[in-house]
Design a protein around this motif. Sequence first.
Motif, PDB file in Angstrom:
ATOM      1  N   LYS A  63      -4.155  29.470  28.885  1.00 63.65           N
ATOM      2  CA  LYS A  63      -3.641  29.771  27.548  1.00 63.65           C
ATOM      3  C   LYS A  63      -3.261  28.445  26.923  1.00 63.65           C
ATOM      4  CE  LYS A  63      -2.066  34.452  28.394  1.00 63.65           C
ATOM      5  NZ  LYS A  63      -0.968  35.415  28.381  1.00 63.65           N
ATOM      6  N   THR A  64      -3.976  28.071  25.877  1.00 63.03           N
ATOM      7  CA  THR A  64      -3.814  26.718  25.326  1.00 63.03           C
ATOM      8  C   THR A  64      -2.434  26.453  24.743  1.00 63.03           C
ATOM      9  OG1 THR A  64      -4.836  27.404  23.238  1.00 63.03           O
ATOM     10  CG2 THR A  64      -6.282  26.392  24.896  1.00 63.03           C
ATOM     11  N   GLU A  65      -1.693  27.499  24.374  1.00 62.58           N
ATOM     12  CA  GLU A  65      -0.367  27.248  23.813  1.00 62.58           C
ATOM     13  C   GLU A  65       0.595  26.649  24.847  1.00 62.58           C
ATOM     14  OE1 GLU A  65      -0.347  31.847  24.504  1.00 62.58           O
ATOM     15  OE2 GLU A  65      -1.798  30.350  23.857  1.00 62.58           O
ATOM     16  N   TYR A  66       0.253  26.733  26.128  1.00 58.80           N
ATOM     17  CA  TYR A  66       1.096  26.153  27.178  1.00 58.80           C
ATOM     18  C   TYR A  66       0.575  24.812  27.697  1.00 58.80           C
ATOM     19  CZ  TYR A  66       2.856  30.910  27.093  1.00 58.80           C
ATOM     20  OH  TYR A  66       3.367  32.117  26.684  1.00 58.80           O
ATOM     21  N   ILE A  67      -0.501  24.304  27.099  1.00 58.15           N
ATOM     22  CA  ILE A  67      -1.104  23.040  27.534  1.00 58.15           C
ATOM     23  C   ILE A  67      -0.652  21.939  26.580  1.00 58.15           C
ATOM     24  CG2 ILE A  67      -3.251  21.798  27.979  1.00 58.15           C
ATOM     25  CD1 ILE A  67      -4.564  24.638  28.326  1.00 58.15           C
ATOM     26  N   GLU A  68       0.097  20.984  27.100  1.00 56.49           N
ATOM     27  CA  GLU A  68       0.623  19.907  26.265  1.00 56.49           C
ATOM     28  C   GLU A  68      -0.427  18.812  26.077  1.00 56.49           C
ATOM     29  OE1 GLU A  68       4.716  18.673  27.055  1.00 56.49           O
ATOM     30  OE2 GLU A  68       4.812  20.337  28.490  1.00 56.49           O
ATOM     31  N   PRO A  69      -0.525  18.263  24.855  1.00 57.39           N
ATOM     32  CA  PRO A  69      -1.496  17.199  24.573  1.00 57.39           C
ATOM     33  C   PRO A  69      -0.973  15.827  25.018  1.00 57.39           C
ATOM     34  CG  PRO A  69      -0.355  17.792  22.564  1.00 57.39           C
ATOM     35  CD  PRO A  69       0.148  18.722  23.643  1.00 57.39           C
ATOM     36  N   ILE A  70      -0.873  15.641  26.327  1.00 54.62           N
ATOM     37  CA  ILE A  70      -0.286  14.427  26.898  1.00 54.62           C
ATOM     38  C   ILE A  70      -1.332  13.323  27.069  1.00 54.62           C
ATOM     39  CG2 ILE A  70       0.815  13.482  28.975  1.00 54.62           C
ATOM     40  CD1 ILE A  70       2.110  16.287  29.326  1.00 54.62           C
ATOM     41  N   THR A  71      -2.515  13.704  27.525  1.00 56.07           N
ATOM     42  CA  THR A  71      -3.584  12.739  27.827  1.00 56.07           C
ATOM     43  C   THR A  71      -4.750  12.962  26.887  1.00 56.07           C
ATOM     44  OG1 THR A  71      -2.922  12.747  30.153  1.00 56.07           O
ATOM     45  CG2 THR A  71      -5.122  11.912  29.650  1.00 56.07           C
ATOM     46  N   SER A  72      -5.321  11.858  26.430  1.00 60.24           N
ATOM     47  CA  SER A  72      -6.449  11.911  25.507  1.00 60.24           C
ATOM     48  C   SER A  72      -7.715  11.405  26.185  1.00 60.24           C
ATOM     49  CB  SER A  72      -6.133  11.045  24.280  1.00 60.24           C
ATOM     50  OG  SER A  72      -7.208  11.035  23.392  1.00 60.24           O
ATOM     51  N   LYS A  73      -8.822  12.095  25.955  1.00 57.64           N
ATOM     52  CA  LYS A  73     -10.148  11.688  26.449  1.00 57.64           C
ATOM     53  C   LYS A  73     -11.100  11.692  25.259  1.00 57.64           C
ATOM     54  CE  LYS A  73      -9.243  12.066  30.958  1.00 57.64           C
ATOM     55  NZ  LYS A  73      -9.339  10.985  31.888  1.00 57.64           N
ATOM     56  N   SER A  74     -12.027  10.755  25.261  1.00 59.66           N
ATOM     57  CA  SER A  74     -13.039  10.696  24.201  1.00 59.66           C
ATOM     58  C   SER A  74     -14.418  10.642  24.826  1.00 59.66           C
ATOM     59  CB  SER A  74     -12.834   9.470  23.317  1.00 59.66           C
ATOM     60  OG  SER A  74     -11.618   9.575  22.616  1.00 59.66           O
ATOM     61  N   PHE A  75     -15.394  11.220  24.127  1.00 51.86           N
ATOM     62  CA  PHE A  75     -16.777  11.146  24.588  1.00 51.86           C
ATOM     63  C   PHE A  75     -17.719  11.309  23.405  1.00 51.86           C
ATOM     64  CE2 PHE A  75     -15.397  15.559  25.184  1.00 51.86           C
ATOM     65  CZ  PHE A  75     -16.418  16.288  24.595  1.00 51.86           C
ATOM     66  N   GLU A  76     -18.956  10.936  23.626  1.00 51.41           N
ATOM     67  CA  GLU A  76     -20.005  11.021  22.610  1.00 51.41           C
ATOM     68  C   GLU A  76     -21.199  11.756  23.199  1.00 51.41           C
ATOM     69  OE1 GLU A  76     -20.825   6.921  21.849  1.00 51.41           O
ATOM     70  OE2 GLU A  76     -18.967   6.611  20.747  1.00 51.41           O
ATOM     71  N   ILE A  77     -21.893  12.497  22.345  1.00 51.09           N
ATOM     72  CA  ILE A  77     -23.080  13.236  22.766  1.00 51.09           C
ATOM     73  C   ILE A  77     -24.132  13.115  21.671  1.00 51.09           C
ATOM     74  CG2 ILE A  77     -24.038  15.520  23.279  1.00 51.09           C
ATOM     75  CD1 ILE A  77     -21.225  16.359  24.174  1.00 51.09           C
ATOM     76  N   THR A  78     -25.372  12.967  22.074  1.00 54.29           N
ATOM     77  CA  THR A  78     -26.498  13.027  21.150  1.00 54.29           C
ATOM     78  C   THR A  78     -27.430  14.123  21.645  1.00 54.29           C
ATOM     79  OG1 THR A  78     -26.329  10.660  20.707  1.00 54.29           O
ATOM     80  CG2 THR A  78     -28.395  11.728  20.112  1.00 54.29           C
ATOM     81  N   SER A  79     -27.826  15.031  20.741  1.00 52.32           N
ATOM     82  CA  SER A  79     -28.719  16.132  21.090  1.00 52.32           C
ATOM     83  C   SER A  79     -29.751  16.317  19.987  1.00 52.32           C
ATOM     84  CB  SER A  79     -27.948  17.430  21.293  1.00 52.32           C
ATOM     85  OG  SER A  79     -27.071  17.332  22.399  1.00 52.32           O
ATOM     86  N   GLU A  80     -30.843  16.974  20.348  1.00 58.91           N
ATOM     87  CA  GLU A  80     -31.961  17.123  19.413  1.00 58.91           C
ATOM     88  C   GLU A  80     -31.715  18.139  18.307  1.00 58.91           C
ATOM     89  OE1 GLU A  80     -32.657  19.633  23.065  1.00 58.91           O
ATOM     90  OE2 GLU A  80     -32.186  17.536  22.761  1.00 58.91           O
ATOM     91  N   ASP A  81     -30.837  19.122  18.544  1.00 60.61           N
ATOM     92  CA  ASP A  81     -30.545  20.128  17.515  1.00 60.61           C
ATOM     93  C   ASP A  81     -29.103  20.606  17.686  1.00 60.61           C
ATOM     94  OD1 ASP A  81     -30.512  22.448  19.391  1.00 60.61           O
ATOM     95  OD2 ASP A  81     -32.661  22.055  19.521  1.00 60.61           O
ATOM     96  N   LYS A  82     -28.633  21.405  16.746  1.00 61.10           N
ATOM     97  CA  LYS A  82     -27.228  21.832  16.746  1.00 61.10           C
ATOM     98  C   LYS A  82     -26.874  22.739  17.921  1.00 61.10           C
ATOM     99  CE  LYS A  82     -26.905  21.558  11.735  1.00 61.10           C
ATOM    100  NZ  LYS A  82     -26.812  22.342  10.493  1.00 61.10           N
ATOM    101  N   VAL A  83     -27.782  23.644  18.291  1.00 59.80           N
ATOM    102  CA  VAL A  83     -27.502  24.540  19.408  1.00 59.80           C
ATOM    103  C   VAL A  83     -27.422  23.741  20.715  1.00 59.80           C
ATOM    104  CG1 VAL A  83     -28.369  26.483  20.773  1.00 59.80           C
ATOM    105  CG2 VAL A  83     -28.424  26.590  18.282  1.00 59.80           C
ATOM    106  N   SER A  84     -28.332  22.806  20.903  1.00 53.96           N
ATOM    107  CA  SER A  84     -28.271  21.934  22.091  1.00 53.96           C
ATOM    108  C   SER A  84     -26.999  21.112  22.084  1.00 53.96           C
ATOM    109  CB  SER A  84     -29.494  21.013  22.146  1.00 53.96           C
ATOM    110  OG  SER A  84     -30.672  21.764  22.273  1.00 53.96           O
ATOM    111  N   LEU A  85     -26.567  20.682  20.904  1.00 52.12           N
ATOM    112  CA  LEU A  85     -25.332  19.912  20.788  1.00 52.12           C
ATOM    113  C   LEU A  85     -24.132  20.769  21.207  1.00 52.12           C
ATOM    114  CD1 LEU A  85     -24.354  17.073  19.784  1.00 52.12           C
ATOM    115  CD2 LEU A  85     -23.810  18.198  17.621  1.00 52.12           C
ATOM    116  N   LEU A  86     -24.112  22.034  20.784  1.00 55.92           N
ATOM    117  CA  LEU A  86     -23.030  22.936  21.191  1.00 55.92           C
ATOM    118  C   LEU A  86     -23.024  23.130  22.700  1.00 55.92           C
ATOM    119  CD1 LEU A  86     -20.728  24.935  20.621  1.00 55.92           C
ATOM    120  CD2 LEU A  86     -22.483  26.671  20.129  1.00 55.92           C
TER     121      LEU A  86
END
Length: 140
Positions: free
Chosen positions: A39-62
């Motif tokens: 349940k996300t309301e109990y998850i504190e935003p303490i740590t941050s992660k970043s990433f990048e993705i490249t995909s051929e179309d929007k569905v593949s990106l999802l």
Amino acid sequence: MKKFEFFDVTADIGFYAYGNNLNEAFENAGLALFNIISKTEYIEPITSKSFEITSEDKVSLLYDFLEELLFLHEIEFMLFSQFKVTINKTDGGYYLNATIEGEGINWDKHYRGDEVKAITFHKMNIIEKDIVKLSAIVDL
């Protein structure tokens, strides 16, 4: 406008995620995924992660985005509750930059939902009209 909702699928769970634009809909897809796991309301935003993705179309990106979230959850033993996504069209498809925030799993503190084993392409879809509606099914 609701951010997401779940729908029944035999032995799996599906969700629709909504947004005023593609970025917001992807952010709400991340929120839906982690509301299956916890349940996300109990998850504190303490740590941050970043990433990048490249995909051929929007569905593949999802698909790739949800796969990366699940991968980080499993490898880093983390739960996430905040998602910031920026998507741009490129010559070769689509580029996504994401920053997600959460904390390490502590099952004494966090609600234990369902274990997501995999993201599936089954019925994955993106509809862009006045709002954006994404659909995805995850394997439990």
